[in-house]
Design an enzyme around this catalytic site. Structure first.
Site, PDB file in Angstrom:
ATOM      1  N   ASP A 123      -6.626  -1.736   4.487  1.00 40.96           N
ATOM      2  CA  ASP A 123      -6.191  -2.782   3.564  1.00 40.96           C
ATOM      3  C   ASP A 123      -6.563  -4.183   4.042  1.00 40.96           C
ATOM      4  O   ASP A 123      -6.042  -5.172   3.520  1.00 40.96           O
ATOM      5  CB  ASP A 123      -4.670  -2.704   3.375  1.00 40.96           C
ATOM      6  CG  ASP A 123      -4.249  -1.384   2.772  1.00 40.96           C
ATOM      7  OD1 ASP A 123      -4.751  -1.042   1.692  1.00 40.96           O
ATOM      8  OD2 ASP A 123      -3.431  -0.690   3.391  1.00 40.96           O
ATOM      9  N   ASP A 137       0.860  -1.173   0.000  1.00 37.37           N
ATOM     10  CA  ASP A 137       0.000   0.000   0.000  1.00 37.37           C
ATOM     11  C   ASP A 137       0.902   1.231   0.000  1.00 37.37           C
ATOM     12  O   ASP A 137       2.093   1.134   0.325  1.00 37.37           O
ATOM     13  CB  ASP A 137      -0.892  -0.018   1.246  1.00 37.37           C
ATOM     14  CG  ASP A 137      -1.755   1.224   1.362  1.00 37.37           C
ATOM     15  OD1 ASP A 137      -2.352   1.612   0.349  1.00 37.37           O
ATOM     16  OD2 ASP A 137      -1.794   1.810   2.459  1.00 37.37           O
TER      17      ASP A 137
END
Length: 618
Positions: A511, A315
């Site tokens: 996430d 990410d």
């Protein structure tokens, strides 16, 4: 007293030592027949007990290596080597003690975490008829969010809280592996498990005991201890071929020599303790080492997977970048001035958990703006928020999201490393808030280290706009950038990324779906999330991307140590069996030598507690 506790813990060892002493005494005084009958009776009882355990294992679908030990005991009794049969019993019962010792040694840092778990909290109570404060000690499980707590010098912080005292110093080494004390100021969060410095401080609980950082770590440690790595089951797969080879060698020795004693002399060297103990000890050592480094792995199976990682995805915000964007520009596009645009945006962002939202709120408060209450606040994951503030409808988020309610939205020109939050008010484009979030200084070296260690594919999955994502990707060395993704798209990409196993690194909150979809999910849990990281397999408790590389290095070292320990045990046993086929190793000596083989493999397995660091940039 400690000696008595040890004896009570291992009664089979005590009984076997007593039986062996009696048999040897009878042998010395000339009563060999009595000694033979005693040994035969004792070993037969042990064999029967072992067979019962084997049947239970088979019914559970587990085929182990105890059959070799049973055959060896029966064979030594059959050829009159009753002392050797007792030594085999002692070796097998002693294996439990040896495994227990090695396991405690391997788990030393995990055990230290458990032993230091907070149990008591000092709750501050105001007396209704005076200004005096009363301190009441309560079990930590009874602390409620909002309670005022006193933490005395050198005490463990019982639950996560915010510092009420002006300043404080805390030792967070048990949480992060960082040996230097850290300073906190009023309003900053203090994590449970940290050790207070040399002055008393007051905190206000922000989480219950069950949700606090240290207790979450303890829960992870318990889960890790209860797990079994695939490599431990792999050791069981050696059972059938190792048993077959051992029986063939023993049978060949009998056939070639014509002496049935040779069969027993070979088999006493085929006992399986290295396979049964070495791999679990190595993986416990790896779990312990990672915990000391500030990385919690949820079991040996995770170590096995992370050791074989061939692709990785990261990410962006809070993972590859610092995670604390700073507002650098406010660009109004309508009738609102910069101050009012920022106030409205920050007021709407009060209801968002996104890192950009926090930065916008922080910037507004820092400029002395008072945030306004909002109604009908709604957050669309990874896209933005909408809220009614007074008589205005405010939308803040990505350009496409804002354009869906304000078609006149225009994209802003951004410099390298900048991100933007777009704002619409009452269906019209109102302006842009420009923020800058620099890459972590260690990000580039971590990416380079992974590539040099055989991680063939490295990608970035982010919900941020493409221009910002591409810029960060160039700075850290990632070419495969996927931007403006929704959570389902991240999950789909995580499932498709090749080769496998695949590792996903994210912040542990936004996430979570992608972390769960990866073969190994790594949550950067130092900020914004508790250590639970339910969707992740690995939780990094230190705010540094270097720990991801360290986790991979520990996993690879641990797996290599476990496999090497298994092969050392097999090689030594087979080599000694071949030598025993010539008749130069008596059964009693062989049984004693096998104990040394067990010890060698277990001591080697403990090497998982140490090993080379990740050596970033080298």
């Amino acid at each position: 007293m400690s000696s008595l506790r040890v004896l009570w813990r291992y009664p089979a060892i005590v009984a076997t030592v007593v039986a062996l002493a009696i048999v040897l005494t009878l042998h010395v005084v000339g009563l060999e027949e009595a000694g033979r009958w005693l040994a035969t009776a004792y070993v037969a009882a042990f064999v029967a007990w072992t067979l019962v355990g084997m049947v239970r294992d088979v019914l559970r679908g587990h085929v182990g290596l105890d059959i070799l030990a049973v055959v060896a005991m029966v064979a030594t009794l059959a050829v009159g080597e009753y002392v050797a049969s007792l030594i085999i019993v002692l070796m097998l019962s002693g294996g439990e003690a040896l495994e227990d010792f090695a396991g405690r040694r391997a788990k030393r840092d995990l055990s230290a975490l458990l032993d230091r778990s907070p149990r008591i909290a000092h709750v501050l109570l105001h007396s209704p008829d005076s200004t005096a404060e009363e301190v009441r000690d309560v079990p930590v499980d009874e602390v409620r969010v909002g309670d005022a707590l006193l933490v005395r010098p050198a005490e463990i912080v019982p639950v996560d809280g915010r510092l009420v005292t002006e300043t404080g110093t805390f030792d967070e080494s048990s949480l992060t592996g960082e040996s230097m004390p850290v300073a906190r100021v009023v309003g900053q969060e203090v994590l449970s498990g940290a050790i207070n410095g040399n002055r008393a401080v007051r905190i206000r609980a922000v989480r219950s005991s069950a949700d606090s950082q240290y207790q979450q770590i303890v829960a992870l440690v318990h889960a890790a201890e209860a797990s079994h790595a695939p490599i431990v089951r792999l050791a069981d797969r050696f059972a059938i071929p190792f048993t077959a080879v051992s029986l063939v060698l023993a049978g060949a020795a009998w056939a070639l020599s014509g002496d049935s004693t040779r069969f027993a002399e070979v088999l006493v060297l085929a006992t399986p303790c290295p396979l049964l103990i070495a791999a679990p000890v190595a993986f416990l050592g790896g779990l312990s080492r990672s915990a000391k480094a500030g990385v919690i792995m949820k079991g040996g199976a995770v170590i096995e997977q992370i050791a074989r990682v061939r692709s990785a995805a990261f990410d962006k915000t809070g993972t590859l970048t610092q995670g604390r964007p700073e507002l650098v520009d406010v660009r109004p596009a309508g009738d609102l001035d910069a101050q009012e645009l920022l106030r409205l945006a920050a007021s709407a962002e009060q209801y968002s958990t996104h890192v950009l939202a926090e930065s916008i709120r922080r910037a507004a408060v820092g400029r002395g703006l008072t945030l306004l209450p909002a109604e009908n606040a709604r957050e669309v994951a990874t896209n933005g928020v909408s809220a009614t503030i007074g008589d205005r409808t405010v939308v803040v988020g990505k350009p496409a999201f804002v354009a869906s309610v304000a078609p006149d939205t225009t994209r802003a020109r951004l410099d390298t490393g900048q991100a933007a939050a777009y704002v619409a008010v009452d269906g019209r484009f109102a302006g842009v808030l420009v923020l800058a979030d620099d890459p972590r200084p260690e990000a580039g070296s971590v990416i380079s280290w992974l590539r040099s260690r055989g991680v063939d594919t490295i990608a970035m999955f982010t919900g941020d706009v493409a221009s910002t994502a591409q810029s960060v990707g160039r700075q850290v060395g990632i070419d495969d950038v996927h931007a403006e993704l929704l959570p389902p798209e991240k999950v789909q990409l995580a499932g498709q990324l090749q080769p496998r196993p695949m590792m996903m690194v994210g912040d542990g909150v936004n996430d979570a779906p992608a972390l769960a979809a990866a073969d190994v999910g790594v949550a950067m849990g130092a900020r914004g999330a508790t250590a639970a990281g339910d969707a992740a397999d690995v939780v990094v408790l230190v705010d540094s991307l270097e720990k991801v590389a360290e986790a991979v290095a520990i996993g690879r070292h641990t797996r290599q140590v476990a496999l090497t320990a298994i092969w050392i045990g097999i090689a030594l046993s087979l080599g000694l069996m071949v030598i025993a086929m010539t008749g130069v190793i008596p059964a009693v000596v062989g049984a004693l030598v096998q104990e040394l083989v067990d010890l060698a493999t277990i001591l080697y397995a403990l090497r998982a507690l140490g090993g080379p660091p990740s050596r970033l940039g080298r």
